[in-house]
Design a protein around this motif. Structure first.
Motif, PDB file in Angstrom:
ATOM      1  N   UNK A  14      -7.998   1.407   6.680  1.00 23.67           N
ATOM      2  CA  UNK A  14      -7.903   2.359   5.572  1.00 23.67           C
ATOM      3  C   UNK A  14      -9.010   3.411   5.664  1.00 23.67           C
ATOM      4  N   UNK A  15     -10.234   2.946   5.923  1.00 24.83           N
ATOM      5  CA  UNK A  15     -11.385   3.864   5.920  1.00 24.83           C
ATOM      6  C   UNK A  15     -11.582   4.596   7.239  1.00 24.83           C
ATOM      7  N   UNK A  16     -11.280   3.980   8.346  1.00 27.40           N
ATOM      8  CA  UNK A  16     -11.598   4.586   9.649  1.00 27.40           C
ATOM      9  C   UNK A  16     -10.372   5.106  10.388  1.00 27.40           C
ATOM     10  N   UNK A  17      -9.187   4.698   9.946  1.00 28.61           N
ATOM     11  CA  UNK A  17      -7.923   5.015  10.623  1.00 28.61           C
ATOM     12  C   UNK A  17      -7.835   4.361  11.999  1.00 28.61           C
ATOM     13  N   UNK A  18      -8.695   3.379  12.259  1.00 29.97           N
ATOM     14  CA  UNK A  18      -8.671   2.641  13.521  1.00 29.97           C
ATOM     15  C   UNK A  18      -8.154   1.235  13.262  1.00 29.97           C
ATOM     16  N   UNK A  19      -7.410   0.713  14.222  1.00 34.96           N
ATOM     17  CA  UNK A  19      -6.859  -0.640  14.127  1.00 34.96           C
ATOM     18  C   UNK A  19      -7.819  -1.653  14.751  1.00 34.96           C
ATOM     19  N   UNK A  20      -8.004  -2.766  14.090  1.00 36.07           N
ATOM     20  CA  UNK A  20      -8.687  -3.913  14.689  1.00 36.07           C
ATOM     21  C   UNK A  20      -7.596  -4.783  15.290  1.00 36.07           C
ATOM     22  N   UNK A  21      -7.589  -4.929  16.580  1.00 31.54           N
ATOM     23  CA  UNK A  21      -6.634  -5.797  17.268  1.00 31.54           C
ATOM     24  C   UNK A  21      -5.179  -5.465  16.915  1.00 31.54           C
ATOM     25  N   UNK A  22      -4.805  -4.247  17.205  1.00 32.88           N
ATOM     26  CA  UNK A  22      -3.435  -3.789  16.947  1.00 32.88           C
ATOM     27  C   UNK A  22      -2.404  -4.634  17.681  1.00 32.88           C
ATOM     28  N   UNK A  23      -2.832  -5.313  18.746  1.00 33.41           N
ATOM     29  CA  UNK A  23      -1.893  -6.131  19.519  1.00 33.41           C
ATOM     30  C   UNK A  23      -1.655  -7.512  18.916  1.00 33.41           C
ATOM     31  N   UNK A  24      -2.380  -7.861  17.848  1.00 37.11           N
ATOM     32  CA  UNK A  24      -2.148  -9.149  17.175  1.00 37.11           C
ATOM     33  C   UNK A  24      -0.756  -9.109  16.540  1.00 37.11           C
ATOM     34  N   UNK A  25       0.050 -10.115  16.830  1.00 38.16           N
ATOM     35  CA  UNK A  25       1.439 -10.101  16.370  1.00 38.16           C
ATOM     36  C   UNK A  25       1.642 -10.762  15.006  1.00 38.16           C
TER      37      UNK A  25
END
Length: 157
Positions: free
Chosen positions: A24-35
């Motif tokens: 929400x704050x950074x627009x970056x994903x943490x572990x986008x590959x986590x299913x």
């Protein structure tokens, strides 16, 4: 045998909160590959960078510390999640830390180039390039703060 802490339903939900708030704050994903949420929880717990958070208490208590943070501070999960977050820094750093937390609270996200923290064993270290962000619930209510950073360096005494 007990399940690892990252498999606890409460920890899984908290990791989802951390990841969603960070995005929400950074627009970056943490572990986008986590299913799924379990995989996300495991990925955050074993991440090679620091992930910590504290709650909304008057003297905030850590409510999450991934394994990298536990190893850096030389604290178990049980010790870490009972520790007031102010005790992760030396008293001389407290005013600076409080200013950063307030700035983060007001802005939603803030960045710290460098700060000093101290382990359980009294070893001092710099933390660098810290992202401090507010944890937000489903209705955008304030639920505490999280911090993520990849760089730290021990200070030689």
């Amino acid at each position: 045998m007990n399940n690892p802490i990252w498999q606890s339903p409460a920890v899984i939900q908290h990791c989802k909160l951390i990841a969603n708030s960070y995005h929400y704050w950074t627009k970056k994903q943490l572990f986008a590959d986590a299913t799924n949420d379990l995989e996300l929880s495991k990925s955050i717990y074993y991440a090679p960078f620091i992930v910590v958070s504290h709650g909304t208490e008057k003297d905030p208590i850590f409510n999450y510390a991934n394994l990298t943070a536990q190893n850096l501070w030389k604290l178990s999960w049980e010790e870490f999640t009972k520790l007031p977050s102010r005790l992760s820094a030396e008293p001389i750093e407290e005013a600076r830390r409080n200013q950063l937390l307030e700035e983060g609270r007001n802005r939603g996200v803030t960045y710290l180039e460098k700060g000093i923290r101290i382990s359980k064993e009294g070893k001092r270290f710099y933390i660098k390039d810290v992202v401090l962000f507010n944890l937000l619930g489903d209705n955008k209510e304030y639920l505490g703060q999280g911090a993520i950073y990849e760089k730290w360096e021990f200070i030689s005494e």
